[in-house]
Design an enzyme around this catalytic site. Sequence first.
Site, PDB file in Angstrom:
ATOM      1  N   THR A   1     165.186 -26.079 -16.030  1.00 29.31           N
ATOM      2  CA  THR A   1     166.764 -26.161 -16.162  1.00 29.31           C
ATOM      3  C   THR A   1     167.375 -25.189 -16.448  1.00 29.31           C
ATOM      4  O   THR A   1     166.871 -24.067 -16.600  1.00 29.31           O
ATOM      5  CB  THR A   1     167.031 -27.599 -16.757  1.00 29.31           C
ATOM      6  OG1 THR A   1     168.566 -27.774 -16.716  1.00 29.31           O
ATOM      7  CG2 THR A   1     166.678 -27.358 -18.336  1.00 29.31           C
TER       8      THR A   1
ATOM      9  N   LYS B   1     166.438 -22.050 -13.316  1.00 27.91           N
ATOM     10  CA  LYS B   1     166.247 -22.342 -11.988  1.00 27.91           C
ATOM     11  C   LYS B   1     166.128 -21.532 -10.818  1.00 27.91           C
ATOM     12  O   LYS B   1     165.442 -21.476  -9.884  1.00 27.91           O
ATOM     13  CB  LYS B   1     167.383 -23.240 -11.525  1.00 27.91           C
ATOM     14  CG  LYS B   1     167.628 -24.646 -12.341  1.00 27.91           C
ATOM     15  CD  LYS B   1     168.446 -25.608 -11.889  1.00 27.91           C
ATOM     16  CE  LYS B   1     168.216 -26.796 -12.287  1.00 27.91           C
ATOM     17  NZ  LYS B   1     169.046 -27.987 -11.844  1.00 27.91           N
TER      18      LYS B   1
ATOM     19  N   ASN C   1     163.856 -26.777  -9.814  1.00 24.40           N
ATOM     20  CA  ASN C   1     163.711 -27.503 -10.957  1.00 24.40           C
ATOM     21  C   ASN C   1     162.361 -28.078 -11.284  1.00 24.40           C
ATOM     22  O   ASN C   1     162.649 -28.759 -12.118  1.00 24.40           O
ATOM     23  CB  ASN C   1     165.025 -28.619 -10.624  1.00 24.40           C
ATOM     24  CG  ASN C   1     164.750 -29.634  -9.852  1.00 24.40           C
ATOM     25  OD1 ASN C   1     163.819 -29.723  -9.120  1.00 24.40           O
ATOM     26  ND2 ASN C   1     165.177 -30.839 -10.091  1.00 24.40           N
TER      27      ASN C   1
ATOM     28  N   ASP D   1     166.663 -31.598  -6.930  1.00 26.88           N
ATOM     29  CA  ASP D   1     167.943 -31.811  -7.159  1.00 26.88           C
ATOM     30  C   ASP D   1     168.885 -32.262  -5.747  1.00 26.88           C
ATOM     31  O   ASP D   1     169.957 -33.213  -5.789  1.00 26.88           O
ATOM     32  CB  ASP D   1     168.942 -30.703  -7.722  1.00 26.88           C
ATOM     33  CG  ASP D   1     168.605 -30.392  -9.287  1.00 26.88           C
ATOM     34  OD1 ASP D   1     168.351 -31.257  -9.771  1.00 26.88           O
ATOM     35  OD2 ASP D   1     168.463 -29.198  -9.625  1.00 26.88           O
TER      36      ASP D   1
ATOM     37  N   VAL E   1     173.851 -25.664 -10.152  1.00 23.60           N
ATOM     38  CA  VAL E   1     173.615 -26.897  -9.054  1.00 23.60           C
ATOM     39  C   VAL E   1     174.180 -26.924  -7.901  1.00 23.60           C
ATOM     40  O   VAL E   1     173.914 -27.597  -6.931  1.00 23.60           O
ATOM     41  CB  VAL E   1     174.027 -28.164 -10.142  1.00 23.60           C
ATOM     42  CG1 VAL E   1     175.505 -28.602 -10.132  1.00 23.60           C
ATOM     43  CG2 VAL E   1     173.340 -29.268  -9.487  1.00 23.60           C
TER      44      VAL E   1
ATOM     45  N   VAL F   1     179.103 -34.183 -11.726  1.00 18.76           N
ATOM     46  CA  VAL F   1     177.675 -33.710 -11.779  1.00 18.76           C
ATOM     47  C   VAL F   1     177.225 -34.331 -13.374  1.00 18.76           C
ATOM     48  O   VAL F   1     176.257 -34.664 -13.652  1.00 18.76           O
ATOM     49  CB  VAL F   1     177.281 -32.547 -11.581  1.00 18.76           C
ATOM     50  CG1 VAL F   1     175.980 -32.157 -12.059  1.00 18.76           C
ATOM     51  CG2 VAL F   1     177.257 -32.273 -10.189  1.00 18.76           C
TER      52      VAL F   1
HETATM   53  P1  ATR Z   1     175.715 -20.933 -14.784  1.00 19.72           P
HETATM   54  O1  ATR Z   1     177.284 -20.299 -14.738  1.00 19.72           O
HETATM   55  O2  ATR Z   1     174.868 -19.996 -15.840  1.00 19.72           O
HETATM   56  O3  ATR Z   1     175.049 -20.896 -13.466  1.00 19.72           O
HETATM   57  P2  ATR Z   1     176.065 -23.648 -14.982  1.00 19.72           P
HETATM   58  O4  ATR Z   1     176.282 -24.511 -16.247  1.00 19.72           O
HETATM   59  O5  ATR Z   1     175.265 -23.846 -13.889  1.00 19.72           O
HETATM   60  O6  ATR Z   1     175.883 -21.966 -15.750  1.00 19.72           O
HETATM   61  O7  ATR Z   1     177.358 -23.316 -14.493  1.00 19.72           O
HETATM   62  C1  ATR Z   1     178.475 -23.556 -14.958  1.00 19.72           C
HETATM   63  C2  ATR Z   1     179.832 -23.758 -13.969  1.00 19.72           C
HETATM   64  O8  ATR Z   1     180.946 -24.074 -14.843  1.00 19.72           O
HETATM   65  C3  ATR Z   1     180.264 -22.273 -13.551  1.00 19.72           C
HETATM   66  O9  ATR Z   1     180.728 -22.600 -12.307  1.00 19.72           O
HETATM   67  C4  ATR Z   1     181.441 -21.649 -14.325  1.00 19.72           C
HETATM   68  O10 ATR Z   1     182.261 -21.045 -13.887  1.00 19.72           O
HETATM   69  P3  ATR Z   1     181.893 -19.386 -13.862  1.00 19.72           P
HETATM   70  O11 ATR Z   1     180.897 -18.936 -13.079  1.00 19.72           O
HETATM   71  O12 ATR Z   1     183.155 -18.631 -13.884  1.00 19.72           O
HETATM   72  O13 ATR Z   1     181.398 -19.063 -15.349  1.00 19.72           O
HETATM   73  C5  ATR Z   1     181.838 -23.146 -14.643  1.00 19.72           C
HETATM   74  N1  ATR Z   1     182.710 -23.133 -16.085  1.00 19.72           N
HETATM   75  C6  ATR Z   1     182.158 -23.170 -17.203  1.00 19.72           C
HETATM   76  N2  ATR Z   1     183.125 -22.863 -18.114  1.00 19.72           N
HETATM   77  C7  ATR Z   1     184.391 -22.849 -17.523  1.00 19.72           C
HETATM   78  C8  ATR Z   1     185.688 -22.763 -17.711  1.00 19.72           C
HETATM   79  N3  ATR Z   1     186.176 -22.837 -19.025  1.00 19.72           N
HETATM   80  N4  ATR Z   1     186.624 -22.724 -16.860  1.00 19.72           N
HETATM   81  C9  ATR Z   1     186.095 -22.879 -15.507  1.00 19.72           C
HETATM   82  N5  ATR Z   1     185.276 -22.818 -15.064  1.00 19.72           N
HETATM   83  C10 ATR Z   1     184.057 -23.061 -16.076  1.00 19.72           C
END
Ligand code: ATR
Length: 251
Positions: free
Chosen positions: A61, A65, A86, A101, A129, A208
């Site tokens: 996770t 991934k 995954n 997934d 995801v 999700v």
């Molecule tokens: P990762 O970004 O490392 O893949 P994730 O948990 O799989 O982590 O994805 C988090 C998602 O939530 C992303 O689309 C993230 O947007 P960013 O790519 O701009 O980081 C989004 N996200 C998290 N916090 C956010 C916030 N405060 N406002 C808008 N989008 C947010």
Amino acid sequence: MKKYFVIGNPIKHSLSPKIHNYWIGKNNLKAVYKKKKLEKRDLEKFLLDFKKNKIEGANVTIPFKKIIIPYLDKLSLEAERTQSVNTIILSNNELIGYNTDIAGFTFAIKKLNFDIENKRIFILGAGGVAPSIIFALKKLNVSEIILSNRTIQKAENLKAQFDNLKIINWGELPEFDVIINATSLGLNDEFINLDFSKVGSGKLFYDVIYNPKKTNFLKSGNKNGNIIENGQSMFIYQTLEAFKIWHGVKP
Ligand code: ATR
């Protein structure tokens, strides 16, 4: 005793051990499933234990991934297309990466009383995801996929990976039949800064996130009489698919 793990960081809240160990017990298998918090620098060392026959399988996770891929010998078609793994298994001394997934999301949508074919989909988020959801939606023959992400570059990266993806700016709300929250917004009671009051009814609001069961996003969908669904069945079905890959039985 065969050993299985879920690796991630953070991993404290994972429910995978509970489900897998329950099914292991029900099927009288000699196996145990544990969670393991891993630092990125320890990933390679962890994978070496497969080839020493200390580990049989693992779920992967956030944040592994994608970054696990160079360490694997083979990928399933779905893992290859989404660049997202995954589930891993050692087979004939080769580490193989799967993506369950996609099957999880597909099952979750199919069990709903909502026909998604030819529908217009709006996805919020371009994180871990998102590629699996896009891949699944394309197979489900939706008519259009629109996506927006706070960091637009990550949305553009997905556009390079998948045909016919329309990217719009974060904060815009297009016409849609189905809206999917694939961000982490809502895990800690956050609101998504969009005005859903005028979207009307008869749409599907899909999140999700499954803990909390009803995010603020789902609550706003509910208010207008839309169908709402959280990520719980997706989670359970992706777990079930991993169980089948490892143990050859359907729990
Ligand atoms: P990762 O970004 O490392 O893949 P994730 O948990 O799989 O982590 O994805 C988090 C998602 O939530 C992303 O689309 C993230 O947007 P960013 O790519 O701009 O980081 C989004 N996200 C998290 N916090 C956010 C916030 N405060 N406002 C808008 N989008 C947010």
